[in-house]
Design an enzyme around this catalytic site. Structure first.
Site, PDB file in Angstrom:
ATOM      1  N   SER A 246       0.860  -1.182   0.000  1.00 42.03           N
ATOM      2  CA  SER A 246       0.000   0.000   0.000  1.00 42.03           C
ATOM      3  C   SER A 246       0.893   1.228   0.000  1.00 42.03           C
ATOM      4  O   SER A 246       2.118   1.115   0.044  1.00 42.03           O
ATOM      5  CB  SER A 246      -0.889   0.004   1.241  1.00 42.03           C
ATOM      6  N   LYS A 247       0.247   2.367  -0.004  1.00 45.43           N
ATOM      7  CA  LYS A 247       1.015   3.624  -0.076  1.00 45.43           C
ATOM      8  C   LYS A 247       1.962   3.784   1.104  1.00 45.43           C
ATOM      9  O   LYS A 247       2.944   4.519   1.011  1.00 45.43           O
ATOM     10  CB  LYS A 247       0.059   4.811  -0.155  1.00 45.43           C
ATOM     11  N   ARG A 248       1.645   3.103   2.212  1.00 48.01           N
ATOM     12  CA  ARG A 248       2.544   3.174   3.372  1.00 48.01           C
ATOM     13  C   ARG A 248       3.946   2.700   3.005  1.00 48.01           C
ATOM     14  O   ARG A 248       4.936   3.071   3.621  1.00 48.01           O
ATOM     15  CB  ARG A 248       2.033   2.268   4.497  1.00 48.01           C
TER      16      ARG A 248
END
Ligand code: GLU
Length: 483
Positions: A246-248
Site C-alpha cells: 500500500s502507499k505506506r
C-alpha cells in the site's frame, strides 16, 4: 501447446493510477501472449461511472506504453457494452437461469438489519422474490423496478487454476447474486463474463483477490452456454514487512517510478519476478529473454515481496547492460533537467558524452546516481565528498605533496593519452617509493570530489588537460589551507 489461439486481456478499472500490482498483471498477460503468439487485449472497466475518470484511463495507457506493453486490438470500454450486458441478463431470465427480483431496497435493508440483530450474515433467500406468476407479470407490466438475480444451482463449482491447481466452492455458499441492478447497470461479475465471452478470452489471468468471484463467473459461463476459459490467479504483492502493498510502503504508482529515474525495462524485469521465477537463479532479463523464458507453469502461489532495494539493484543491472542507445534518451534529459548541460551541447560533443556515460553507467544504480557522478565532468567547480576526503586525504601534507608532484609530471606531457599519463604517474610512484594507489585514490578525490569514479586515466582524459591540472592545483591549494 493447445490449438486454441490464446486471447488474453488486462481489465483495469480506471479509478486511480496504474498500480504496480495492475502493471504486474498486465505484464504477465502480455508475456503469455508474446510467448505463445496470442492476442493481448485491453479492456477499460469503466461501468462505475461515479469512480471512473478519463485521467485515470490516460494514466493506465501511459503506464502501459512506458513499460512497453502494447495491446493488439482496439481498446474495449466496458461502459459501452451495457446493452449486451442487459441482453445477456435477460437471456438468462428467459432460459430460467435468472429471475426478476422486485424486492425493494427498503425490504432488503430491513432483512439485512434483522440478520445483523440475530448476529447472522445476511443471505438472500430466493423465496423472498417468489410471487405467483400473475403478480410478477402485473408488476412487470406496471413498470415496477426489479433487479435480475442469478439462480445459483445446487452442487459445487470447481476449476483447475493454472497457479493454484484445483479450487472448488460449494454452491450453497453462494447467494443468488444480482447480475443486473434495478437501474439496468450490470454488476462486475456479469459484465466481466459477458465481455470475456464476447472478446473470445481463452485465459483469464488476474490477481488472486478475484478467486472468490470465479465460481460465480463460471456459473454464468455455464448458464450462458459458453466455453470456459482457463483461469490463473496471480499471488498478491506484499511490502517487505509482509503486509499487503500500500502507499505506506512508498510509491505504488508505475508513473512514480518513471519519475524516480527507473528504466522501463528494469521495472518490467522487476515486476516479472513478482509471482514468477524462471528458475536457475536467473533474475536479470532483457525483454526478449523474458518472453523466451516466460512459463505459466512456473507462476508462484505465495505472495510476492516488493522490495524497492531490489528494484534499485535491478535498475543498476539494466543501466549497465542495455544498449547505450537505449539508455541515453533516459539519461540526457535528466542531465539537462539538472542544469548540467543542454541538448545542443550534447549534440555538439556526442562522442565525449557517449564515452562519459558509458563509463559512468556501470557504477550507477539509478539515473540520479548517474547525474551525480556526471556532475564533476560537466561543471567547473566541484564539491568534495566529506567521506572521500576523510578517507583519501587523511595525511594532508603527504597528500598535498603527492598531488603537487603528480601535477608536475602530468603538465609537461606532450600528449594527453592514458598511456602517457600512466607512464608518468607510475614512474612518480616508483621514485617516491609508494604504491600507485596511494597516488591514484587522492587524485580521484581531487579530480571528481568523489570516492568512486571510472579509472583514473579515463577521468583525466575525459576532463581534458586544462581542467584536470586546474583541479589538481586547486586540491593542492586546499590541502595547504588550515583545516
Ligand atoms: N476490473 C477488475 C479489476 O481491476 C478486473 C478483474 C478481472 O480481471 O476480471 O480488478
Amino acid at each position: 501447446m493447445s490449438a486454441i489461439h490464446p486471447r488474453l486481456r488486462f481489465a483495469p478499472s480506471p479509478t486511480g493510477y496504474l498500480h504496480v500490482g495492475g502493471a504486474r498483471t498486465a505484464l504477465f498477460n502480455w508475456l503469455y501472449c508474446r510467448k505463445h503468439g496470442g492476442t493481448f487485449l485491453l479492456r477499460i472497466e469503466d461501468t462505475d461511472k461515479a469512480r471512473s475518470t478519463d485521467e485515470s484511463t490516460r494514466a493506465i495507457f501511459e503506464g502501459l506504453h512506458w513499460l512497453g506493453l502494447d495491446w493488439d486490438e482496439e481498446v474495449v470500454y466496458q461502459g459501452a457494452q451495457v446493452e449486451r450486458h442487459q441482453r445477456d441478463a435477460h437471456a438468462l431470465v428467459a432460459s430460467g437461469h435468472a429471475y426478476r427480483d422486485f424486492t425493494t431496497a427498503e425490504t432488503l435493508e430491513r432483512l439485512r438489519a434483522e440478520a445483523t440483530a440475530r448476529k447472522e450474515p445476511f443471505k438472500f433467500d430466493r423465496r423472498i422474490a417468489e410471487y405467483p406468476q400473475a403478480e410478477l407479470d402485473a408488476r412487470l407490466a406496471a413498470g415496477e423496478p426489479y433487479a435480475i438475480r442469478f439462480r445459483v444451482p445446487e452442487g459445487s463449482t470447481a476449476w483447475d487454476d493454472l497457479v493454484h491447481e484445483r479450487i472448488e466452492f460449494p454452491n450453497k455458499d453462494i447467494d443468488d447474486f444480482v447480475i443486473l441492478r434495478s437501474d439496468g447497470t450490470p454488476v462486475y461479475n456479469h459484465a466481466v463474463v459477458s465481455d470475456d465471452i464476447a472478446m473470445g478470452i481463452t485465459l483469464v489471468m488476474r490477481g488472486d483477490d478475484h478467486i472468490s468471484n470465479t465460481p460465480k463467473q463460471i456459473l454464468l459461463y455455464q448458464a450462458l452456454g459458453a466455453a470456459l476459459p482457463q483461469f490463473a490467479h496471480l499471488p498478491m504483492i506484499h511490502g517487505t514487512d509482509g503486509k499487503k502493498l500500500s502507499k505506506r510502503h512508498g510509491a505504488t504508482a508505475v508513473g512514480d517510478y518513471q519519475h524516480l529515474g527507473i528504466l522501463p525495462s528494469a521495472m518490467a524485469n522487476f515486476l516479472a519476478l513478482l509471482g514468477w521465477s524462471p528458475g536457475q537463479d536467473i533474475e536479470v532479463m532483457m525483454r526478449d529473454e523474458m518472453i523466451a523464458r516466460f512459463d505459466e507453469h512456473k507462476l508462484l502461489k505465495k505472495a510476492a515481496v516488493f522490495d524497492p532495494k531490489k528494484l534499485e539493484w535491478m535498475n543498476g543491472q539494466h543501466l549497465s547492460k542495455l544498449p547505450l542507445d537505449d539508455v541515453l534518451p533516459r539519461v540526457v534529459p535528466a542531465l539537462v533537467a539538472a542544469g548540467l548541460t543542454t541538448d545542443a551541447d550534447v549534440a555538439a560533443r556526442a562522442p565525449w558524452f557517449r564515452t562519459l556515460l558509458d563509463l559512468l553507467r556501470v557504477r550507477a544504480r539509478t539515473i540520479d546516481d548517474l547525474v551525480r557522478q556526471a556532475t564533476p565532468f560537466l561543471r567547473d567547480a566541484i564539491e568534495y565528498d566529506a567521506d572521500a576526503v576523510a578517507k583519501q586525504w587523511a595525511d594532508r601534507p603527504a597528500t598535498r605533496d603527492l598531488l603537487d608532484a603528480a601535477a608536475g609530471v602530468l603538465a609537461p606531457l606532450p600528449e594527453w593519452t592514458p598511456a602517457a599519463m600512466e607512464g608518468a604517474t607510475r614512474t612518480l610512484a616508483e621514485v617516491r617509493g609508494v604504491s600507485a594507489g596511494k597516488i591514484f585514490q587522492p587524485m580521484r578525490v581531487a579530480l571528481t570530489g568523489l570516492g568512486v569514479s571510472p579509472g583514473i586515466f579515463e577521468v583525466l582524459e575525459l576532463l581534458g588537460k586544462e581542467r584536470a591540472l586546474a583541479r589538481l592545483h586547486a586540491a593542492v591549494r586546499r590541502l595547504g589551507e588550515p583545516v
